[in-house]
Design a protein around this motif. Structure first.
Motif, PDB file in Angstrom:
ATOM      1  N   ASP A   1      -5.249   9.671  -8.692  1.00  0.00           N
ATOM      2  CA  ASP A   1      -5.698  10.111  -7.378  1.00  0.00           C
ATOM      3  C   ASP A   1      -4.654  10.959  -6.670  1.00  0.00           C
ATOM      4  OD1 ASP A   1      -3.817   8.183  -6.880  1.00  0.00           O
ATOM      5  OD2 ASP A   1      -4.970   7.106  -5.373  1.00  0.00           O
ATOM      6  N   THR A   2      -3.640  11.414  -7.400  1.00  0.00           N
ATOM      7  CA  THR A   2      -2.594  12.257  -6.830  1.00  0.00           C
ATOM      8  C   THR A   2      -2.435  13.505  -7.686  1.00  0.00           C
ATOM      9  OG1 THR A   2      -1.409  10.346  -5.937  1.00  0.00           O
ATOM     10  CG2 THR A   2      -0.169  12.402  -6.160  1.00  0.00           C
TER      11      THR A   2
ATOM     12  N   TYR B   1      -9.273  14.417   0.393  1.00  0.00           N
ATOM     13  CA  TYR B   1      -7.873  14.224   0.009  1.00  0.00           C
ATOM     14  C   TYR B   1      -6.991  14.379   1.235  1.00  0.00           C
ATOM     15  CZ  TYR B   1      -7.975  19.361   0.001  1.00  0.00           C
ATOM     16  OH  TYR B   1      -8.129  20.682   0.347  1.00  0.00           O
TER      17      TYR B   1
ATOM     18  N   THR C   1      -2.659  13.725  -2.098  1.00  0.00           N
ATOM     19  CA  THR C   1      -2.838  12.294  -2.344  1.00  0.00           C
ATOM     20  C   THR C   1      -4.249  11.863  -1.984  1.00  0.00           C
ATOM     21  OG1 THR C   1      -1.992  11.780  -0.133  1.00  0.00           O
ATOM     22  CG2 THR C   1      -0.392  11.877  -1.930  1.00  0.00           C
ATOM     23  N   HIS C   2      -4.599  10.667  -2.492  1.00  0.00           N
ATOM     24  CA  HIS C   2      -5.916  10.064  -2.252  1.00  0.00           C
ATOM     25  C   HIS C   2      -7.039  11.054  -2.572  1.00  0.00           C
ATOM     26  CE1 HIS C   2      -3.045   7.876   0.343  1.00  0.00           C
ATOM     27  NE2 HIS C   2      -3.766   6.812   0.027  1.00  0.00           N
TER      28      HIS C   2
ATOM     29  N   SER D   1      -5.957  14.908   6.715  1.00  0.00           N
ATOM     30  CA  SER D   1      -7.090  14.471   5.899  1.00  0.00           C
ATOM     31  C   SER D   1      -8.099  15.604   5.809  1.00  0.00           C
ATOM     32  CB  SER D   1      -7.738  13.224   6.517  1.00  0.00           C
ATOM     33  OG  SER D   1      -8.821  12.791   5.746  1.00  0.00           O
TER      34      SER D   1
ATOM     35  N   ASP E   1       0.801  -1.219   0.000  1.00  0.00           N
ATOM     36  CA  ASP E   1       0.000   0.000   0.000  1.00  0.00           C
ATOM     37  C   ASP E   1       0.835   1.272   0.000  1.00  0.00           C
ATOM     38  OD1 ASP E   1       0.894  -0.719   2.527  1.00  0.00           O
ATOM     39  OD2 ASP E   1      -0.643   0.439   3.537  1.00  0.00           O
TER      40      ASP E   1
ATOM     41  N   ASP F   1       2.888   5.414  -3.542  1.00  0.00           N
ATOM     42  CA  ASP F   1       3.318   6.736  -3.076  1.00  0.00           C
ATOM     43  C   ASP F   1       4.834   6.863  -3.120  1.00  0.00           C
ATOM     44  OD1 ASP F   1       0.694   7.418  -2.629  1.00  0.00           O
ATOM     45  OD2 ASP F   1       0.732   6.821  -0.515  1.00  0.00           O
TER      46      ASP F   1
END
Length: 786
Positions: free
Chosen positions: A732-733, A764, A710-711, A770, A407, A411
């Protein structure tokens, strides 16, 4: 008759259980069914008692009902009994009634407004215990309407002689400010007097109240900045002489009050030079005198660091804050290390050199078994990369990439590629770094990695031989990493002839035969791991090698690539004499907005000049026109459209604006809908001419900050009269420093051509935090829906 009427009530009262007996019987139930049976039977007795209106045992029945409510069973039928007990003059009734109101009533029920008068009466009674009950209930369940009605009553109690009542009133005032910020003016005057109180609870509550006031009112913030010296004095007293032994924890004097004062000082000193200078010496004293052997001391130190970071503190004080976080990284507690990494990530933009001193410790945190710690360490390590340490940091990150959890591979790989693109010392180092990332985690790289590497290799003419040999060797070892295979096949197709030309000075001698190259490409074509795009790269490479190598042409049967294969086959059979010119090496395409725009403008002007110039009659031009009709038919004579009529009549038609062709629709202006900390969201609109009820919206996210977003997820919603379809985003980045933007297409069908409203939700991660934003877009251009 009277005795007969009392008999059922006596029976019901005698058969009902006491609270202790009910708890014991419920705990002794062996199954869920037995528990439900006991509770249903007792609830029936409680209902009967409420109906009979027994005033003596009403509080006991409600106490049992509240216990049943805590177990998760329905107890709404006891709401009105709470109101009756609150209105009772007996303290035992009021106690249970207020407790029931806090548990059973909230803003969703209208019944909670009925206790407003009872609370107002109890606040003015003067009985401390009753006032405390009323204040607790108001601070727990008070709605905005109740707060407005009772604000003046609470304001009077803030200066009551009883410390017990003052403490409850301060906490109730905090709840009121959170519910109704416009009540700030009512509570401003008492706060200055409450700060002189010696009671620990009152000081803590007053500091919390001032914090809430300053966060919600600019006028309050300006008012309380005058009290910074008084807050500094209180905190200095806590640090040096202590407050009281009963409030000390692990040798730290009243850490809860210290933390709350530090939070308030952080708000008061933000963007204010005078207040920051007043608290600088105190912050240095707290940072150096606080014991770090206990968790309470670490909490005080962390709040001190946050305050130093937010105010306009001296440079030496900021270095001290970074060093404290560096010591936190060596702590055995994972929570403290996580907090330190998150804080350093916030500091890295403003105090890069100070954070850089702790780079070895940050890199060690990459191999933490805790996934959240290693992720934070990865984000901070990538933020620490600069032109002076890019080679050493990239080597550490590549070592982590080989063993990191799945995971984190995406990144880590994307971060290394971005760092190499920004700070690469040489092109060869850049190519080597990118190849190693593609070899290790090729399937996890960003979508633009292939295009960036081909662009890099194409622009380094002196490294063509070196690159094709490195890529050929990597492809021979592993054909599972699809981005690596795509770059390798592209490079072999462009510069495959260099594989056979002697030795390259930068690599070891490599003896390659034509058959080996062609066999390797055919293996890629036939591999079940190859994606359709990868097979396309390999097929094109085979076609290009037919002009660079002397071997026989290879063929490959693939359903997804039949069209391209037929085109190439037609090119070989019918236009073989033009193959070398068509399959020349692709010229380098420069990246960048202004240069591309200038080239497009020049090409447009060239096209306009070519329309005005006479058509040449050389054979080569006719062959190129024939090439455009490869699939039109087997005949060699192509039918060309007649040239445009250059007579004045044609120009006259355009001047008169006759309806020879519909005019193109006017472009719809773009719209910026979101901007925060460098992240910007723009909407562009297109309405296809054939379907006027269809609107295509392209969401473009750009990032000019120093950290990657990110995300990133963008979700949209429209009214029911519309139909919305969200296409998959480009990624997604959103890369930092103005990297390639992230785009997503929205298809909206508006059959009634109604005014369009759009609701967007963005989630994001940015700078270790977050973020979730929900907002409506109501200012869409009229051209988008009319």
């Amino acid at each position: 008759m009277r005795s007969g009427g009392l008999l059922p009530r006596m029976v019901a009262s005698s058969s009902s259980l006491k609270l202790q007996d009910l708890i014991q019987e419920i705990r002794e139930a062996k199954t869920q069914a037995q528990e439900r049976e006991v509770i249903q039977k007792e609830c029936a007795h409680i209902r009967a008692s409420f109906r009979d209106g027994d005033p003596l045992h009403r509080h006991r029945q409600l106490a049992k009902l509240l216990y049943v409510h805590l177990l998760g069973y329905p107890a709404h039928f006891g709401q009105m009994e709470c109101l009756k007990l609150i209105a009772s003059p007996r303290f035992t009734d009021k106690r249970v009634g207020y407790l029931g109101a806090m548990l059973l009533l909230d803003e969703r029920q209208d019944a909670h407004l009925l206790i407003t008068n009872s609370i107002k009466n109890d606040l003015s009674q003067g009985i401390q215990a009753v006032q405390g009950l009323a204040l607790c209930t108001l601070s727990a369940t008070g709605s905005a309407e109740m707060c407005r009605d009772l604000a003046t009553e609470v304001e009077k109690l803030l200066l009551q002689p009883s410390a017990y009542v003052r403490k409850k009133a301060v906490l109730t005032a905090v709840h009121m400010i959170r519910k109704v910020p416009e009540l700030s003016d009512i509570f401003l005057p008492p706060c200055a007097q409450l700060l002189h109180d010696d009671h620990h609870g009152i000081l803590l509550g007053t500091t919390t109240l001032i914090t809430e006031l300053c966060e919600r009112s600019p006028a309050a913030l300006k008012h309380f900045r005058k009290m910074v010296p008084q807050l500094v004095h209180i905190l200095r007293t806590l640090v040096t002489t202590g407050y009281s032994k009963e409030h000390s924890i692990s040798g730290v004097s009243d850490p809860f009050l210290q933390v709350q004062i530090l939070r308030l000082l952080r708000i008061l000193g933000r963007n204010h030079e005078e207040s920051s200078e007043t608290m600088n010496d105190l912050l240095a004293q707290v940072a150096t005198n606080t014991d770090t052997s206990r968790n309470a001391g670490n909490a005080v130190l962390f709040e001190t660091v946050l305050t130093i970071m937010d105010i306009r503190s001296a440079a030496g004080l900021r270095v001290l804050a970074v060093n404290i976080l560096g010591r936190f990284l060596l702590n055995t507690d994972r929570n403290i290390r996580y907090v330190a990494l998150t804080s350093l990530l916030r500091l890295v933009q403003s105090d890069h050199s100070a954070v850089q001193r702790h780079r070895p410790t940050v890199v060690e945190c990459l191999w933490e078994p805790d996934g959240s710690l290693s992720r934070r360490a990865l984000e901070l390590s990538l933020a620490l990369v600069n032109s002076s340490n890019v080679q050493a940091m990239t080597q550490e990150l590549q070592g982590f990439l080989e063993s990191c959890p799945p995971d984190l591979q995406a990144d880590c790989a994307s971060g290394i590629l971005l760092a190499a693109e920004r700070f690469a010392p040489t092109k060869r180092w850049h190519i080597d770094t990118t190849l190693r990332v593609l070899t290790t985690a090729g399937t996890h790289v960003r979508d633009d990695a292939v295009a960036n590497l081909t662009q890099l290799i194409g622009g380094a003419q002196e490294l063509h031989a070196y690159s094709v040999r490195r890529l050929y060797s990597a492809l021979a070892e592993d054909i599972s990493q699809q981005p690596l295979v795509q770059v390798a096949t592209w490079c072999i197709g462009e510069y495959g002839d260099l594989l056979l030309e002697g030795s390259c000075e930068e690599t070891e001698p490599l003896q390659v035969e034509e058959e080996e190259v062609l066999a390797l490409l055919e293996r890629v074509l036939q591999s079940h791991m190859s994606l359709p795009a990868t097979r396309g790269y390999a097929l094109t490479a085979l076609v290009k090698l037919s002009t660079r190598l002397r071997g026989d042409n290879k063929s490959c049967l693939d359903v997804e690539l039949q069209q391209r294969a037929v085109e190439y086959n037609t090119l070989f059979r019918k236009y073989d004499h033009m193959r070398a010119a068509i399959l020349e090496k692709i010229p380098l395409v420069e990246r960048g907005g202004s240069q591309v725009d200038e080239e497009a403008k020049e090409s447009k002007e060239t096209a306009q000049l070519s329309e005005a110039a006479p058509v040449p009659t050389e054979p080569q031009a006719s062959k190129l026109l024939d090439l455009l009709d490869l699939l039109d038919g087997p005949s060699g004579d192509a039918q060309h459209p007649p040239p445009l009529d250059p007579t004045p009549g044609g120009a006259l038609i355009h001047l008169l604006n006759l309806p020879c062709a519909p005019p193109p629709p006017a472009p719809i202006p773009n719209l910026k809908v979101f901007e925060r900390e460098g992240l910007q969201l723009d909407l562009s609109f297109v309405r296809p001419p054939g379907t006027p009820t269809l609107l295509l919206i392209t969401v473009t996210a750009t990032n000019t900050s120093g950290g990657d977003v990110t995300h990133f997820i963008c979700q949209a919603a429209v009214p029911k009269s519309f139909q919305l379809q969200l296409q998959a985003p480009s990624g997604d980045t959103v890369p930092a420093q103005g990297g390639l933007p992230m785009t997503q297409l929205l298809r909206i069908l508006n059959p009634k051509k109604a005014p369009l409203r759009l609701k967007l939700r963005l989630t994001y991660n940015h700078f270790g935090q977050s973020v979730q934003e929900i907002f409506e877009v109501n200012n869409l251009p009229v051209e988008a829906w009319q």
